[in-house]
Design a protein around this motif. Structure first.
Motif, mmCIF file in Angstrom:
data_model
loop_
_atom_site.group_PDB
_atom_site.id
_atom_site.type_symbol
_atom_site.label_atom_id
_atom_site.label_comp_id
_atom_site.label_asym_id
_atom_site.label_seq_id
_atom_site.Cartn_x
_atom_site.Cartn_y
_atom_site.Cartn_z
ATOM 1 N N HIS A 56 -18.684 -7.003 -14.136
ATOM 2 C CA HIS A 56 -18.381 -7.232 -12.722
ATOM 3 C C HIS A 56 -18.165 -8.725 -12.472
ATOM 4 O O HIS A 56 -18.915 -9.546 -12.996
ATOM 5 N N ILE A 57 -17.179 -9.045 -11.645
ATOM 6 C CA ILE A 57 -16.911 -10.417 -11.240
ATOM 7 C C ILE A 57 -17.025 -10.468 -9.720
ATOM 8 O O ILE A 57 -16.301 -9.775 -9.009
ATOM 9 N N LEU A 58 -17.955 -11.270 -9.218
ATOM 10 C CA LEU A 58 -18.174 -11.366 -7.778
ATOM 11 C C LEU A 58 -17.495 -12.611 -7.226
ATOM 12 O O LEU A 58 -17.713 -13.715 -7.717
ATOM 13 N N VAL A 59 -16.668 -12.423 -6.196
ATOM 14 C CA VAL A 59 -15.954 -13.522 -5.550
ATOM 15 C C VAL A 59 -16.240 -13.498 -4.062
ATOM 16 O O VAL A 59 -16.621 -12.473 -3.505
ATOM 17 N N GLN A 60 -16.051 -14.626 -3.413
ATOM 18 C CA GLN A 60 -16.297 -14.739 -1.974
ATOM 19 C C GLN A 60 -15.276 -13.948 -1.161
ATOM 20 O O GLN A 60 -15.602 -13.327 -0.170
ATOM 21 N N ASP A 61 -14.027 -13.993 -1.587
ATOM 22 C CA ASP A 61 -12.942 -13.373 -0.849
ATOM 23 C C ASP A 61 -11.975 -12.759 -1.854
ATOM 24 O O ASP A 61 -11.706 -13.357 -2.891
ATOM 25 N N LEU A 62 -11.460 -11.578 -1.582
ATOM 26 C CA LEU A 62 -10.523 -10.947 -2.510
ATOM 27 C C LEU A 62 -9.149 -11.605 -2.501
ATOM 28 O O LEU A 62 -8.338 -11.351 -3.382
ATOM 29 N N ASP A 63 -8.897 -12.465 -1.533
ATOM 30 C CA ASP A 63 -7.636 -13.205 -1.477
ATOM 31 C C ASP A 63 -7.694 -14.367 -2.464
ATOM 32 O O ASP A 63 -8.456 -15.319 -2.287
ATOM 33 N N VAL A 64 -6.897 -14.271 -3.509
ATOM 34 C CA VAL A 64 -6.918 -15.258 -4.585
ATOM 35 C C VAL A 64 -6.613 -16.677 -4.091
ATOM 36 O O VAL A 64 -7.016 -17.657 -4.720
ATOM 37 N N ASP A 65 -5.958 -16.821 -2.965
ATOM 38 C CA ASP A 65 -5.652 -18.149 -2.426
ATOM 39 C C ASP A 65 -6.913 -18.930 -2.060
ATOM 40 O O ASP A 65 -6.879 -20.152 -1.948
ATOM 41 N N PHE A 66 -8.029 -18.227 -1.876
ATOM 42 C CA PHE A 66 -9.282 -18.887 -1.517
ATOM 43 C C PHE A 66 -10.165 -19.180 -2.725
ATOM 44 O O PHE A 66 -11.244 -19.720 -2.584
ATOM 45 N N TRP A 67 -9.730 -18.814 -3.919
ATOM 46 C CA TRP A 67 -10.532 -19.010 -5.127
ATOM 47 C C TRP A 67 -10.384 -20.422 -5.667
ATOM 48 O O TRP A 67 -9.316 -21.031 -5.577
ATOM 49 N N ASP A 68 -11.429 -20.915 -6.277
ATOM 50 C CA ASP A 68 -11.352 -22.196 -6.969
ATOM 51 C C ASP A 68 -10.642 -21.976 -8.306
ATOM 52 O O ASP A 68 -10.502 -20.848 -8.781
ATOM 53 N N ASP A 69 -10.184 -23.057 -8.916
ATOM 54 C CA ASP A 69 -9.420 -22.962 -10.168
ATOM 55 C C ASP A 69 -10.223 -22.312 -11.292
ATOM 56 O O ASP A 69 -9.683 -21.563 -12.102
ATOM 57 N N GLU A 70 -11.524 -22.586 -11.346
ATOM 58 C CA GLU A 70 -12.373 -22.019 -12.400
ATOM 59 C C GLU A 70 -12.395 -20.493 -12.326
ATOM 60 O O GLU A 70 -12.271 -19.803 -13.339
ATOM 61 N N THR A 71 -12.518 -19.955 -11.125
ATOM 62 C CA THR A 71 -12.546 -18.506 -10.950
ATOM 63 C C THR A 71 -11.186 -17.898 -11.268
ATOM 64 O O THR A 71 -11.108 -16.851 -11.914
ATOM 65 N N LYS A 72 -10.119 -18.534 -10.837
ATOM 66 C CA LYS A 72 -8.781 -18.040 -11.142
ATOM 67 C C LYS A 72 -8.565 -17.936 -12.645
ATOM 68 O O LYS A 72 -8.067 -16.935 -13.149
ATOM 69 N N GLN A 73 -8.943 -18.976 -13.349
ATOM 70 C CA GLN A 73 -8.767 -18.994 -14.791
ATOM 71 C C GLN A 73 -9.658 -17.952 -15.468
ATOM 72 O O GLN A 73 -9.219 -17.230 -16.353
ATOM 73 N N ALA A 74 -10.905 -17.855 -15.031
ATOM 74 C CA ALA A 74 -11.861 -16.940 -15.658
ATOM 75 C C ALA A 74 -11.493 -15.477 -15.455
ATOM 76 O O ALA A 74 -11.790 -14.635 -16.298
ATOM 77 N N THR A 75 -10.835 -15.164 -14.359
ATOM 78 C CA THR A 75 -10.549 -13.770 -14.026
ATOM 79 C C THR A 75 -9.125 -13.347 -14.352
ATOM 80 O O THR A 75 -8.775 -12.192 -14.140
ATOM 81 N N ALA A 76 -8.325 -14.224 -14.890
ATOM 82 C CA ALA A 76 -6.920 -13.932 -15.131
ATOM 83 C C ALA A 76 -6.710 -12.672 -15.965
ATOM 84 O O ALA A 76 -5.789 -11.885 -15.718
ATOM 85 N N ASP A 77 -7.568 -12.434 -16.949
ATOM 86 C CA ASP A 77 -7.419 -11.279 -17.826
ATOM 87 C C ASP A 77 -8.350 -10.131 -17.464
ATOM 88 O O ASP A 77 -8.476 -9.165 -18.214
ATOM 89 N N GLN A 78 -9.047 -10.218 -16.321
ATOM 90 C CA GLN A 78 -10.053 -9.224 -15.958
ATOM 91 C C GLN A 78 -9.872 -8.694 -14.534
ATOM 92 O O GLN A 78 -10.850 -8.532 -13.815
ATOM 93 N N PRO A 79 -8.679 -8.385 -14.067
ATOM 94 C CA PRO A 79 -8.495 -8.034 -12.653
ATOM 95 C C PRO A 79 -9.251 -6.779 -12.214
ATOM 96 O O PRO A 79 -9.623 -6.656 -11.055
ATOM 97 N N GLY A 80 -9.509 -5.847 -13.094
ATOM 98 C CA GLY A 80 -10.188 -4.605 -12.721
ATOM 99 C C GLY A 80 -11.682 -4.742 -12.505
ATOM 100 O O GLY A 80 -12.330 -3.806 -12.071
#
Length: 82
Positions: A55-79
């Motif tokens: 499981h990956i927990l994020v503040q907002d499901l809108d990727v525009d609000f994610w920090d770069d670290e989260t974007k990079q870490a989740t790139a291969d794990q969208p499900g």
């Protein structure tokens, strides 16, 4: 600590997150509290996304609000994003 069976021991905490591995986005609100709760109920929290993460927990499901670290870490794990 009690030696009784956790199912019948009224003081035992349930292990509802047993077998689950969480990555928490660095900008997640109340990150420390969420981490403590996950661990208390037998979940595991990791600092890097790898194949063990369930499981990956994020503040907002809108990727525009994610920090770069989260974007990079989740790139291969969208499900796995919650």
């Amino acid at each position: 600590m009690s030696d009784e069976d956790p199912v019948t021991d009224p003081l035992a905490l349930p292990d509802v997150f047993s077998g689950m591995v969480f990555f928490l986005s660095p900008n997640l609100a109340d990150r420390q509290k969420i981490q403590r709760l996950l661990i208390t109920f037998d979940g595991d929290v990791v600092n890097n996304v790898d194949s063990s993460v369930t499981h990956i927990l994020v503040q907002d499901l809108d990727v525009d609000f994610w920090d770069d670290e989260t974007k990079q870490a989740t790139a291969d794990q969208p499900g796995k994003i919650c």
